[in-house]
Design a protein around this motif. Structure first.
Motif, PDB file in Angstrom:
ATOM      1  N   GLY A 313       7.059   1.199  -6.500  1.00  0.00           N
ATOM      2  CA  GLY A 313       7.702   0.898  -7.779  1.00  0.00           C
ATOM      3  C   GLY A 313       6.771   0.774  -8.966  1.00  0.00           C
ATOM      4  N   MET A 314       5.482   0.477  -8.715  1.00  0.00           N
ATOM      5  CA  MET A 314       4.590   0.150  -9.832  1.00  0.00           C
ATOM      6  C   MET A 314       4.347   1.338 -10.767  1.00  0.00           C
ATOM      7  SD  MET A 314       0.802  -0.101  -8.104  1.00  0.00           S
ATOM      8  CE  MET A 314       1.125  -1.747  -7.504  1.00  0.00           C
ATOM      9  N   ASP A 315       4.203   2.541 -10.219  1.00  0.00           N
ATOM     10  CA  ASP A 315       3.949   3.703 -11.070  1.00  0.00           C
ATOM     11  C   ASP A 315       5.164   4.025 -11.942  1.00  0.00           C
ATOM     12  OD1 ASP A 315       1.307   4.252 -10.362  1.00  0.00           O
ATOM     13  OD2 ASP A 315       1.915   5.315  -8.550  1.00  0.00           O
ATOM     14  N   ILE A 316       6.342   3.812 -11.407  1.00  0.00           N
ATOM     15  CA  ILE A 316       7.566   4.033 -12.188  1.00  0.00           C
ATOM     16  C   ILE A 316       7.584   3.094 -13.390  1.00  0.00           C
ATOM     17  CG2 ILE A 316      10.092   3.884 -12.153  1.00  0.00           C
ATOM     18  CD1 ILE A 316       9.980   4.609  -9.176  1.00  0.00           C
ATOM     19  N   LEU A 317       7.214   1.827 -13.156  1.00  0.00           N
ATOM     20  CA  LEU A 317       7.167   0.847 -14.241  1.00  0.00           C
ATOM     21  C   LEU A 317       6.152   1.258 -15.305  1.00  0.00           C
ATOM     22  CD1 LEU A 317       7.279  -2.410 -12.101  1.00  0.00           C
ATOM     23  CD2 LEU A 317       8.989  -1.755 -13.797  1.00  0.00           C
ATOM     24  N   ALA A 318       4.968   1.657 -14.862  1.00  0.00           N
ATOM     25  CA  ALA A 318       3.917   2.048 -15.802  1.00  0.00           C
ATOM     26  C   ALA A 318       4.326   3.270 -16.613  1.00  0.00           C
ATOM     27  CB  ALA A 318       2.624   2.320 -15.045  1.00  0.00           C
ATOM     28  N   ASN A 319       4.981   4.221 -15.969  1.00  0.00           N
ATOM     29  CA  ASN A 319       5.403   5.443 -16.650  1.00  0.00           C
ATOM     30  C   ASN A 319       6.446   5.175 -17.728  1.00  0.00           C
ATOM     31  OD1 ASN A 319       3.683   6.992 -15.102  1.00  0.00           O
ATOM     32  ND2 ASN A 319       5.243   7.535 -13.599  1.00  0.00           N
ATOM     33  N   GLU A 320       7.178   4.075 -17.582  1.00  0.00           N
ATOM     34  CA  GLU A 320       8.177   3.700 -18.588  1.00  0.00           C
ATOM     35  C   GLU A 320       7.571   2.850 -19.702  1.00  0.00           C
ATOM     36  OE1 GLU A 320      11.396   4.606 -19.012  1.00  0.00           O
ATOM     37  OE2 GLU A 320      11.048   6.033 -17.388  1.00  0.00           O
ATOM     38  N   GLY A 321       6.246   2.618 -19.640  1.00  0.00           N
ATOM     39  CA  GLY A 321       5.566   1.916 -20.722  1.00  0.00           C
ATOM     40  C   GLY A 321       5.439   0.418 -20.564  1.00  0.00           C
ATOM     41  N   PHE A 322       5.723  -0.107 -19.371  1.00  0.00           N
ATOM     42  CA  PHE A 322       5.594  -1.553 -19.142  1.00  0.00           C
ATOM     43  C   PHE A 322       4.133  -1.958 -18.991  1.00  0.00           C
ATOM     44  CE2 PHE A 322      10.056  -1.350 -17.654  1.00  0.00           C
ATOM     45  CZ  PHE A 322      10.565  -2.470 -18.292  1.00  0.00           C
ATOM     46  N   ASN A 323       3.808  -3.178 -19.396  1.00  0.00           N
ATOM     47  CA  ASN A 323       2.557  -3.824 -19.003  1.00  0.00           C
ATOM     48  C   ASN A 323       2.823  -4.481 -17.652  1.00  0.00           C
ATOM     49  OD1 ASN A 323       1.257  -3.261 -21.516  1.00  0.00           O
ATOM     50  ND2 ASN A 323       2.437  -4.911 -22.435  1.00  0.00           N
ATOM     51  N   VAL A 324       2.163  -4.019 -16.617  1.00  0.00           N
ATOM     52  CA  VAL A 324       2.510  -4.428 -15.249  1.00  0.00           C
ATOM     53  C   VAL A 324       1.422  -5.298 -14.630  1.00  0.00           C
ATOM     54  CG1 VAL A 324       3.223  -3.610 -12.964  1.00  0.00           C
ATOM     55  CG2 VAL A 324       3.712  -2.234 -14.989  1.00  0.00           C
ATOM     56  N   ARG A 325       1.849  -6.384 -14.017  1.00  0.00           N
ATOM     57  CA  ARG A 325       0.973  -7.212 -13.184  1.00  0.00           C
ATOM     58  C   ARG A 325       1.610  -7.342 -11.803  1.00  0.00           C
ATOM     59  NH1 ARG A 325      -3.244  -9.885 -15.520  1.00  0.00           N
ATOM     60  NH2 ARG A 325      -3.347  -9.742 -17.802  1.00  0.00           N
ATOM     61  N   VAL A 326       0.774  -7.494 -10.791  1.00  0.00           N
ATOM     62  CA  VAL A 326       1.255  -7.560  -9.411  1.00  0.00           C
ATOM     63  C   VAL A 326       0.844  -8.904  -8.825  1.00  0.00           C
ATOM     64  CG1 VAL A 326       1.270  -6.439  -7.159  1.00  0.00           C
ATOM     65  CG2 VAL A 326       0.984  -5.069  -9.234  1.00  0.00           C
ATOM     66  N   MET A 327       1.830  -9.711  -8.544  1.00  0.00           N
ATOM     67  CA  MET A 327       1.598 -11.102  -8.130  1.00  0.00           C
ATOM     68  C   MET A 327       1.721 -11.248  -6.616  1.00  0.00           C
ATOM     69  SD  MET A 327       3.896 -14.311  -9.396  1.00  0.00           S
ATOM     70  CE  MET A 327       3.727 -15.961  -8.717  1.00  0.00           C
ATOM     71  N   SER A 328       0.815 -12.027  -6.038  1.00  0.00           N
ATOM     72  CA  SER A 328       0.898 -12.355  -4.616  1.00  0.00           C
ATOM     73  C   SER A 328       0.943 -13.872  -4.481  1.00  0.00           C
ATOM     74  CB  SER A 328      -0.325 -11.811  -3.867  1.00  0.00           C
ATOM     75  OG  SER A 328      -0.354 -10.397  -3.926  1.00  0.00           O
ATOM     76  N   VAL A 329       1.955 -14.367  -3.787  1.00  0.00           N
ATOM     77  CA  VAL A 329       2.082 -15.803  -3.567  1.00  0.00           C
ATOM     78  C   VAL A 329       1.122 -16.214  -2.457  1.00  0.00           C
ATOM     79  CG1 VAL A 329       3.675 -17.674  -2.971  1.00  0.00           C
ATOM     80  CG2 VAL A 329       4.477 -15.725  -4.308  1.00  0.00           C
TER      81      VAL A 329
END
Length: 605
Positions: A313-329
């Motif tokens: 999912g992360m590349d799809i988010l980036a391609n739509e122009g989002f600033n993306v962070r990936v969180m691990s609990v």
């Protein structure tokens, strides 16, 4: 055709501020409303909505018009379908006798929405009468307020209670089957699809129930039973909790995997959370999020399936122009588990400090190559170079290259060179990373020069690197032996070390870099070798790396000799015979350097 009078009625009933406000966040600025345009990427609002004139205009991309034109652009519909879309929104039945198929689908969607609403109320009321269902949510820590807010419910352990309930409301078995609320038995009878399940209604952004997710009360499989595709619902086009999250006022959204994680976050005041419903984010879901948010923090389960969903999912988010962070609990917990034992502020702090998308990809790449042995590090270098080379922004590419080099102890300049080479269409040359990494790091540990000049120190180190490469790879030694054993080395101790290595091979004795170190009888020489070994990364192609070392040695020796010649020629007392001799040698060196340059250009092209 739809009568013009009815078109006018539909437009009049759909206030443009209300409609567009369902897609983007609008703020009143004087006599108009402003917001970020949903049709192009922008950071400063250039999108205006005028309530008095019922029009919109974007001064960035140029789109504008009335509420119908907005829906045409936002939903990719033609004019008539946009009118029907708006009519359905305000409950107006369109007088169109020409499009029977579309009319039938609209009627089906409306009927399914009605049945879902009734079913949702049925499950909610059943929960309030069920001790078993109530205890489940109570045990999971779900407050009564959240039960009501999310319309949570309970499907009884019965064959056809919902079926009978909907029949009593006037709906046929075929209607219920179209809504996927019932299933057909082998005998041709209908029964409830959801039986003895905890029920989670799935809402669209307007708060209409479009589907259901049903969870078992124990750990039996399958854990979930979900609504399939209907005229009203398509999996991957909705996000659980978005109807509330879009009203949070936050520019950031946290995307979790499951219903309970989303509810737990809302219950603790983190109201900008949605759930992907156990699947990787789709393009449709991402575009839906883009209407309301600019920043995304993904927080999927720490197991392999969760990590896989994150990567998809992360590349799809980036391609739509989002600033993306990936969180691990921490400790591999899901958000619901974490929040039971920690404060909401602790969760938000982890989200604030979560790695960016690129940082996550790089760390994920390292997890695939966890060892520190030479072969594994070489594979990691190859993989991470390709990750970095895909970053489109040159400034970001340089920033993350520096971050990677610092984090994993790689020579920054050599990694940068490889990344830029791949970014421009070349291939990864890990032998170059090897050369520059070992040389750079060892230069910091070179504690003795034994009276050598700066140039001689470089030559000495390259010669030792060449011998170590031959010790590591026997094929490398065999291909270069003839060139290297006849007084190739400038320093006698290196020539002796290489000859000792050749003796080992001739006697079929064991050969390795570590044994080569043991063969060094001089303490200072051994210290230099140890420094090289301490920073060693095995190149993917040892022979190419060795040939690169030979090229660098010849170049360095030539440059050193040229400096010496120029210095001698500058002396006043030099004889004409000596001058001619030196000039001839200089000409020969320059000629050889030119030939080498030409052959290198040819091979690289």
């Amino acid at each position: 055709m739809i009568p013009q009078s009815q078109i006018d009625e539909i437009i009049e009933k759909n206030d443009i501020v209300s409609v567009i406000g369902e897609y983007i966040k609008l703020e009143r600025k004087g006599n108009s409303f402003k917001g970020l345009c949903p049709f192009h990427k922008e950071k400063t609002p250039s999108f205006s909505v005028h309530e008095d004139r019922q029009i919109f205009k974007c001064f960035g991309c140029g789109k504008g018009g009335n509420v119908v034109h907005f829906i045409m652009a936002a939903e990719s519909l033609n004019y008539i379908d946009a009118i029907k879309f708006l009519a359905e929104r305000v409950g107006v039945t369109v007088q169109d006798t020409q499009d029977k198929q579309a009319e039938a689908k609209a009627a089906s969607r409306k009927k399914i929405a009605e049945m879902n609403k009734i079913a949702g109320r049925f499950f909610f009321d059943t929960l309030n009468r069920s001790r078993e269902g109530f205890e489940y949510f109570n045990k999971r820590g779900v407050s009564p307020e959240m039960v009501k807010k999310f319309g949570l419910g309970f499907a009884p352990d019965a064959w056809d209670e919902l079926t009978k309930h909907l029949r009593a409301k006037g709906y046929s078995d075929e209607d219920m089957f179209a809504a996927d609320l019932v299933v057909k038995t082998k005998k041709g009878n209908y029964c409830d699809k959801f039986r003895h399940k905890m029920m989670f209604p799935i809402f669209d952004v307007l708060g209409n129930v479009v589907a259901f997710g049903g969870r078992v009360l124990d750990n039996s499989k399958p854990k979930y039973v979900n609504t399939g595709a209907t005229d009203l619902y398509t999996k991957g086009k909705h996000l659980y909790g978005l109807n509330y999250a879009r009203q949070s006022g936050s520019k950031r959204v946290i995307v979790v995997e499951g219903y309970m994680d989303c509810i737990a976050l809302h219950q603790r005041g983190i109201t900008y959370a949605v759930a992907s419903q156990g699947t990787a984010l789709t393009v449709d879901q991402t575009r839906l999020l883009k209407k309301y948010f600019s920043d995304v923090v993904t927080c999927f389960d720490a197991d392999a399936a969760g990590e896989s969903a994150t990567l998809r999912g992360m590349d799809i988010l980036a391609n739509e122009g989002f600033n993306v962070r990936v969180m691990s609990v921490p400790d591999g917990k899901d958000p619901d588990e974490f929040l039971k034992k920690n404060k909401p502020e602790d969760f938000v702090k982890i989200a604030d400090n979560a790695p960016t998308l690129i940082e996550y990809k790089i760390m994920h790449t390292k997890k695939q190559f966890p060892g520190n042995d030479n072969g594994t590090r070489a594979k990691f270098l190859d993989a991470v170079t390709n990750v970095l080379a895909k970053i489109s922004s040159a400034a970001e590419r340089e920033m993350y290259t520096a971050w990677t080099a610092d984090k994993y102890g790689i020579a920054k300049e050599s990694l940068k060179e490889q990344v830029e080479n791949v970014a421009s269409g070349g291939k990864v040359k890990t032998e170059n990373i090897f050369l520059k990494h070992v040389a750079k790091n060892d230069s910091e540990n070179y504690n003795t020069n034994n009276g050598k000049s700066k140039e001689d120190i470089k030559i000495d180190r390259l010669e030792k690197m060449l011998i170590l490469l031959c010790a590591e790879d026997k094929n490398c030694l065999l291909s270069l032996r003839k060139k290297l054993e006849n007084n190739f080395y400038r320093f006698e101790e290196n020539q002796k070390l290489f000859n000792t290595l050749c003796d080992r091979v001739d006697k079929s004795a064991e050969v390795s870099k570590e044994l080569l170190l043991a063969d060094s009888t001089d303490a200072n020489e051994a210290a230099v070798l140890a420094g090289l070994l301490d920073n060693w990364i095995s190149p993917e192609a040892p022979q190419l790396a060795a040939e690169e070392v030979v090229t660098n040695l010849n170049k360095l020796i030539g440059e050193t000799r040229m400096k010496q010649i120029y210095a001698l020629l500058a002396q006043d007392n030099i004889s004409e015979e000596e001058k001619d001799k030196l000039q001839l040698e200089l000409k020969q060196i320059i000629l050889e350097r030119g030939n080498n340059y030409g052959s290198n250009k040819k091979s690289s092209g």
